[in-house]
Design an enzyme around this catalytic site. Sequence first.
Site, PDB file in Angstrom:
ATOM      1  N   HIS A   4      31.069  14.485   3.831  1.00 20.22           N
ATOM      2  CA  HIS A   4      30.959  13.603   2.664  1.00 20.22           C
ATOM      3  C   HIS A   4      30.437  12.241   3.080  1.00 20.22           C
ATOM      4  CE1 HIS A   4      35.066  12.692   4.092  1.00 20.22           C
ATOM      5  NE2 HIS A   4      35.256  11.729   3.202  1.00 20.22           N
ATOM      6  N   GLU A  57      35.173  11.576   9.759  1.00 25.36           N
ATOM      7  CA  GLU A  57      36.625  11.828   9.804  1.00 25.36           C
ATOM      8  C   GLU A  57      36.951  13.136  10.530  1.00 25.36           C
ATOM      9  OE1 GLU A  57      38.014   9.756   5.578  1.00 25.36           O
ATOM     10  OE2 GLU A  57      37.717  11.915   5.654  1.00 25.36           O
ATOM     11  N   HIS A 114      41.513  15.475   2.987  1.00 23.61           N
ATOM     12  CA  HIS A 114      42.522  14.589   2.380  1.00 23.61           C
ATOM     13  C   HIS A 114      41.981  13.835   1.157  1.00 23.61           C
ATOM     14  CE1 HIS A 114      41.160  11.395   5.540  1.00 23.61           C
ATOM     15  NE2 HIS A 114      40.483  11.239   4.425  1.00 23.61           N
ATOM     16  N   HIS A 152      42.639   4.038   4.991  1.00 19.93           N
ATOM     17  CA  HIS A 152      41.371   3.705   4.325  1.00 19.93           C
ATOM     18  C   HIS A 152      41.385   2.283   3.795  1.00 19.93           C
ATOM     19  CE1 HIS A 152      41.643   8.112   4.236  1.00 19.93           C
ATOM     20  NE2 HIS A 152      40.332   8.152   4.110  1.00 19.93           N
TER      21      HIS A 152
HETATM   22  C1  DHB Z   1      36.858  11.033  -1.031  1.00 20.11           C
HETATM   23  C2  DHB Z   1      37.042  11.635   0.228  1.00 20.11           C
HETATM   24  C3  DHB Z   1      37.760  10.987   1.230  1.00 20.11           C
HETATM   25  O1  DHB Z   1      37.953  11.483   2.483  1.00 20.11           O
HETATM   26  C4  DHB Z   1      38.330   9.771   0.986  1.00 20.11           C
HETATM   27  O2  DHB Z   1      39.071   9.204   1.965  1.00 20.11           O
HETATM   28  C5  DHB Z   1      38.154   9.155  -0.247  1.00 20.11           C
HETATM   29  C6  DHB Z   1      37.422   9.784  -1.251  1.00 20.11           C
HETATM   30  C7  DHB Z   1      36.110  11.702  -2.133  1.00 20.11           C
HETATM   31  O3  DHB Z   1      35.419  12.711  -1.909  1.00 20.11           O
HETATM   32  O4  DHB Z   1      36.245  11.255  -3.275  1.00 20.11           O
HETATM   33 FE    FE Z   2      39.002   9.870   3.900  1.00 18.50          FE
END
Ligand code: DHB
Ligand code: FE
Length: 282
Positions: A194, A241, A12, A59
């Site tokens: 990430h 997540e 997402h 978020h």
């Molecule tokens: C990014 C990824 C995410 O899951 C999020 O909630 C916000 C930013 C990213 O990779 O920029």
């Molecule tokens: Fe996210």
Amino acid sequence: MAQLIGGLGASHVPSIGAALDKGLRETPDWKPFFDGTVPGRAWCEANRPDVAVVIFNDHGNAFFLDKVPTFAIGCAEEYRPIDEGWGPRAIPVFAGHAAFGWHLVDRLVESHFDPMIVQEIEVDHGLQVPMELFFGRPETAWPVKIVPIFVNVIQYPIPLPARCYQLGRALRQAIDSFDSDERFVVIGTGGLSHQLQGSRAGFTNAEADRAFLADIAADPDRLAAMSREDYVRLFGSEGAELMMWLVMRGAMDREVEVRHTHYHLPASMTGAGMIVLENRAA
Ligand code: DHB
Ligand code: FE
């Protein structure tokens, strides 16, 4: 009774939505990612679900750290896309399925889950982006009603992966016992690897991501048995997540067919993945 026709998973990352807003779909940076999501959207077009239960995390946009529910269920008639600071986005309001939301809360309480009940809330990129990937960008109305399930993967302590998997089982019982002829999909969102903060900011792990995409179909029990620390270590702090995909997987039968899978690294700072599952018995 209602019928669960598919389990979908998608990242997402907000810049996916921003890329669509800016018309960057065909650019060399974005084309490989978006091309790999076309079969997921085609599956939705061909299978025509009526309802999408979307498991995602807010978020810090609708809930902030002062109030964080571990699990919350949307029982609203509609959900507006939240403005995350770049202005309103040109996507329609999401129609809710309040009747199923209430039924789900009732069934969850019977299953010894005690979620927060939400009757008014706006939804951020965690829900918007997967909806755009699976259903495109409708002019006026989305083709499905939605029921959001909010999972806290931000404020520690976050729930156990095994608990997310169990939540999926209870969700399935709620779908199976819902008196309607509607066709449901369940969408797990977030990940893959990430980390956006701290000393490991920029961390990704393609090997772990590919193993996750394989095992979410073939060996979800392994992924459910892992600890929260395993998720953070393997996938990064925000990669945790991914345990929300276990809610989706828990709702599916043990044996599934993989109709589509795609992986692209990176989208923004994230390993971006998609999966489409059907129950084998179907
Ligand atoms: C990014 C990824 C995410 O899951 C999020 O909630 C916000 C930013 C990213 O990779 O920029
Ligand atoms: Fe996210």
